[in-house]
Scaffold this motif. Structure first.
Motif, mmCIF file in Angstrom:
data_model
loop_
_atom_site.group_PDB
_atom_site.id
_atom_site.type_symbol
_atom_site.label_atom_id
_atom_site.label_comp_id
_atom_site.label_asym_id
_atom_site.label_seq_id
_atom_site.Cartn_x
_atom_site.Cartn_y
_atom_site.Cartn_z
ATOM 1 N N GLN A 82 0.755 -0.966 0.171
ATOM 2 C CA GLN A 82 0.019 -0.194 -0.357
ATOM 3 C C GLN A 82 0.734 1.171 0.303
ATOM 4 O O GLN A 82 0.827 2.436 -0.834
ATOM 5 N N LEU A 83 2.201 0.712 1.153
ATOM 6 C CA LEU A 83 2.707 2.067 0.640
ATOM 7 C C LEU A 83 2.982 2.755 -0.502
ATOM 8 O O LEU A 83 3.192 3.721 -0.790
ATOM 9 N N SER A 85 2.140 1.622 -3.497
ATOM 10 C CA SER A 85 1.119 2.183 -4.289
ATOM 11 C C SER A 85 1.022 3.668 -3.918
ATOM 12 O O SER A 85 0.930 4.673 -5.167
ATOM 13 N N TYR A 86 0.807 3.937 -2.929
ATOM 14 C CA TYR A 86 1.104 6.024 -2.433
ATOM 15 C C TYR A 86 1.861 6.257 -3.028
ATOM 16 O O TYR A 86 1.700 7.417 -3.486
ATOM 17 N N ASP A 89 1.918 6.984 -6.417
ATOM 18 C CA ASP A 89 -0.012 8.300 -7.019
ATOM 19 C C ASP A 89 1.564 9.159 -6.568
ATOM 20 O O ASP A 89 0.432 10.224 -7.462
#
Length: 783
Positions: A82-83, A85-86, A89
């Motif tokens: 998730q990190l 992916s963040y 972004d």
């Protein structure tokens, strides 16, 4: 492993144990749903869900501690993903923000970059200037042995030292004051005095250099000051020369002054550019429009351009003479201006005229331009080929469009032509001629358009398009003759490979003999008189006057070999129509509508079956031939006034066609020579009489030719040979010459509706000629 690690480090406290037990109570419950737990804790894909389910589902094979360790590792991996992916972004958002910032400030960035570049250039110039000034100061200080602080700002600005009056010679004082004097002359634009001062200064500098009357530093400063002010004066003169308001005398003075400054190439270039700027400024008042007259625009534009070229040539010769370098530059410049002029005329005047088939307008525009351009040849500038390279294709296009219009209009008129000869239409310029030529309506239209065409094509001589015009008109006339051929009843277009699909148009049929003779009258009059007479307008002498007198055209047509050959080709095209006419009428005589032949061997071999009771008279087909020739001769006498030779040649060709067909009909002679019944004495006498009859009426009508003689000789020779093959002497069976002669004369009188008493002039010559012909034939065994 997790248990060993925990024991190796430390034993967890009681609070931690309670907290772990509370966290594990959820997993120990019988109602625990692994799928719902995973979905509530994180958002993972199907593949990851399968892994988690496998871990949770395998709890029965592992201890609780090991299962919790696997779950912890899995949750840590999910957090890292998730990190990542963040962070991705954030990277995309940052790139987008940077892109927007760059695009928003791009003009300012470019402007700033340009200003920085300009500033760097200015700094470089200042650096060079400071370096030059420093070098000059050090040189002066070393030369006169003075300190740098004695050099004043004013002396640096003038490029000279401000010497004190104490101990300076007159020459040194003059050298100090001379730059100021030049500046005053340049400011007051006293060019002649400035040039004289430059000459004086250069002379004194040369003398001082030779005699060493000035120190090297003063001499260098003086030379620098003179060169700097010369450049300033040259720039002033060049700028003034290129002004549109500068008059001719002022321009020549400025260019001459610029040349005196020692820069001849620049002076010549400025001269040409000044003339270019002047006529470009004058061209602003010329605004061509779709409604303006192309010839007027061409005349005005060519006047401007070629006057500028002429004046530039005159100024160049007067100021620079005939030096090859300047002459070459002048020719190159003039050629470039002529190219630009031709493109303007082609765009605004010629293109529209050529597209619409306006030959007269296109030719006139080209002629106007060539006329102005040819005036420059006296100055040694031959620029007409440059114009021809651009104008000739456009005018050729207009020429072809004009010829195509003549062809189409004439074909359209032929579709409704009644093929009746009439005089020229009232009100036309050809209706008042002393001899009015009668033509049908389509031929009148063709002749009128051809006359107009040659009125337009006269100016094309200067573009060497006279031959192309003649060739195009021959092609159009040949097309019109094809139309006339198709107007003959029974004409077969498939026999002529030159017929194209575009020619398959409706044509009014010429049904009667008078209508068909009118077709020949059209073609013969156009080819023999009207078209050659119109083509004489192309025969011009060097002064532009016509060498041929149109009042006496026929005796002067042969002066031009090209036009003589052109007329011969026109007449050969008429022969195509004449052959079609004769072939059609010969076939009408020989064959019936059902395809049977009127001229067969049976009409001769069957005579002997009737015995001696035979009333000899020319065969029916030759009676019809005689009657047809008489009718046509009567019609031709009115239609071919002044062209009797053509009428005689037509009748001669028709007679020859019938006789030559009989002579070459192999089936006829096979029946005569090898048929079941041989040729008898009476059949031989009838065949001999028919040939004798043809000779008689051909002699009477004055259309007895060598080909006709040859054809009848061959027919009689074959008949005599076939009869001799039976073993009988043919001459023993043939009567005397007077017998044949009397029958032929009587037949001509009866068929003509005349009696012997009223036609003595016919009987005597015919009998005389016939008797001589038959006697000669019998003495040689053939005729």
């Amino acid at each position: 492993m997790a248990a060993k690690t925990a024991r190796s480090k430390a034993t967890p406290t009681k609070e931690n144990g309670v907290r772990v037990e509370e966290g594990l109570s959820l997993f120990k419950s019988d109602k625990f749903d692994a799928d719902a737990y995973v979905q509530s804790k994180c958002s993972i894909n199907e593949k990851e869900i399968v892994i988690v389910e496998w871990i949770l589902g395998s709890s029965r094979f592992y201890t609780l501690e090991k299962m919790m360790s696997n779950v912890t590792i899995l949750i840590a991996c999910m957090d890292i993903k998730q990190l990542c992916s963040y962070l991705l972004d954030l990277k995309r958002a940052s790139a987008e923000e940077m892109r927007r910032s760059v695009y928003a400030n791009y003009p300012a960035f470019i402007r700033t970059s340009k200003e920085i570049s300009d500033l760097e250039g200015e700094l470089s110039s200042i650096r060079n200037l400071l370096s030059t000034q420093a070098t000059l100061i050090h040189g002066l200080a070393d030369g006169v042995n003075i300190d740098d602080d004695k050099v004043s700002d004013e002396s640096l600005a003038n490029g000279l030292l401000n010497f004190e009056d104490n101990g300076l010679s007159d020459l040194e004082k003059w050298a100090t004051e001379f730059p100021d004097h030049l500046d005053a002359l340049l400011a007051e634009r006293r060019v002649d005095e400035a040039l004289a001062a430059f000459d004086e200064g250069e002379i004194l500098v040369s003398q001082a250099n030779e005699k060493h009357t000035l120190s090297s530093s003063v001499l260098s400063s003086l030379q620098f000051a003179i060169a700097e002010r010369k450049q300033k004066l040259a720039d002033q003169l060049a700028k003034a020369a290129c002004q549109p308001s500068t008059r001719g005398g002022e321009l020549r003075s400025a260019i001459a002054a610029l040349k005196r400054l020692g820069d001849g190439p620049r002076a010549h270039t400025v001269l040409l550019d000044a003339h270019f700027q002047r006529y470009q400024y004058n061209m602003q008042s010329l605004r061509p429009s779709s409604t303006s007259y192309g010839g007027a625009y061409t005349a005005a534009l060519s006047q401007l351009v070629f006057s500028a070229i002429s004046q530039a040539s005159s100024d160049s010769l007067g100021i620079f003479g005939k030096e090859p370098a300047y002459s070459s530059e002048l020719v190159t410049w003039a050629t470039k201006q002529t190219e630009a002029f031709s493109l303007l005329v082609k765009r605004h005047a010629l293109a529209s005229s050529a597209a619409a088939g306006g030959l007269r307008a296109a030719a006139e525009c080209a002629q106007i331009a060539l006329g102005h351009c040819s005036l420059l040849e006296a100055r040694g500038l031959s620029l007409c080929p440059v114009l021809l390279k651009h104008f000739k294709p456009i005018v050729e296009q207009a020429l072809e469009a004009n010829l195509k219009r003549i062809e189409e209009n004439t074909a359209a008129m032929a579709a409704a032509d009644d093929w009746v000869l009439t005089s020229p239409p009232a009100g036309s310029r050809h209706a008042s001629t002393a001899f009015q030529n009668k033509l049908t309506s389509s031929a009148h239209r063709f002749n009128l358009m051809v006359q107009d065409f040659f009125e337009d094509v006269g100016p094309l001589l200067s573009m060497q398009l006279g031959s192309k015009a003649l060739e195009g008109l021959f092609r159009v006339f040949n097309s019109y003759v094809d139309v006339l051929v198709r107007a003959l009843p029974g004409s077969i277009e498939e026999e002529d490979p030159n017929f194209e699909s575009s020619c398959n148009k409706i044509v009014q049929m010429a049904e009667t003999e008078a209508n068909q003779l009118a077709l020949l009258a059209n073609a013969s009059l156009l080819a023999d008189e009207l078209l050659p007479r119109a083509a004489m307008k192309l025969s011009l002498d060097q002064t532009g006057q016509r060498t041929d007198d149109l009042r006496r055209p026929l005796d002067r047509q042969n002066r031009n070999p090209e036009q003589r050959e052109w007329k011969r080709r026109l007449l050969s095209t008429v022969d195509k129509l004449k052959d079609a006419f004769c072939r059609q009428h010969a076939l009408d005589l020989i064959f019936t509508e059902e395809g049977d032949s009127h001229l067969s061997a049976d009409m001769y071999v069957n005579i002997d079956e009737n015995g001696e009771d035979v009333d000899f008279f020319p065969s029916l087909i030759f009676q019809e031939l005689f009657a047809k020739l008489n009718r046509m001769a009567s019609l031709a006498a009115d239609m071919f006034v002044g062209r009797e030779r053509f009428a005689i040649s037509l009748l001669m060709r028709l007679t020859e066609t019938v006789i030559l067909w009989l002579s070459g009909d192999q089936s006829f002679w096979d029946d005569i020579e090898e048929g079941p019944r041989p040729l008898g004495p009476l059949g031989l006498r009838q065949l001999y009489l028919d040939m004798k009859f043809v000779i008689c009426f051909a002699s009477q009508g004055r259309y007895l030719s060598r080909n006709l003689h040859r054809g009848t000789n061959e027919i009689i020779s074959k008949a005599l040979a076939a009869f001799t093959a039976t073993g009988i002497d043919p001459y023993s069976e043939l009567p005397e010459d007077d017998w044949f002669n009397d029958i032929c004369v009587d037949a001509m009188e009866r068929l003509s509706g005349k009696t012997k008493g009223n036609n003595g002039d016919v009987h005597s010559p015919t009998a005389s000629v016939s008797a001589q012909s038959v006697s000669s034939a019998r003495s040689h065994g053939s005729y």
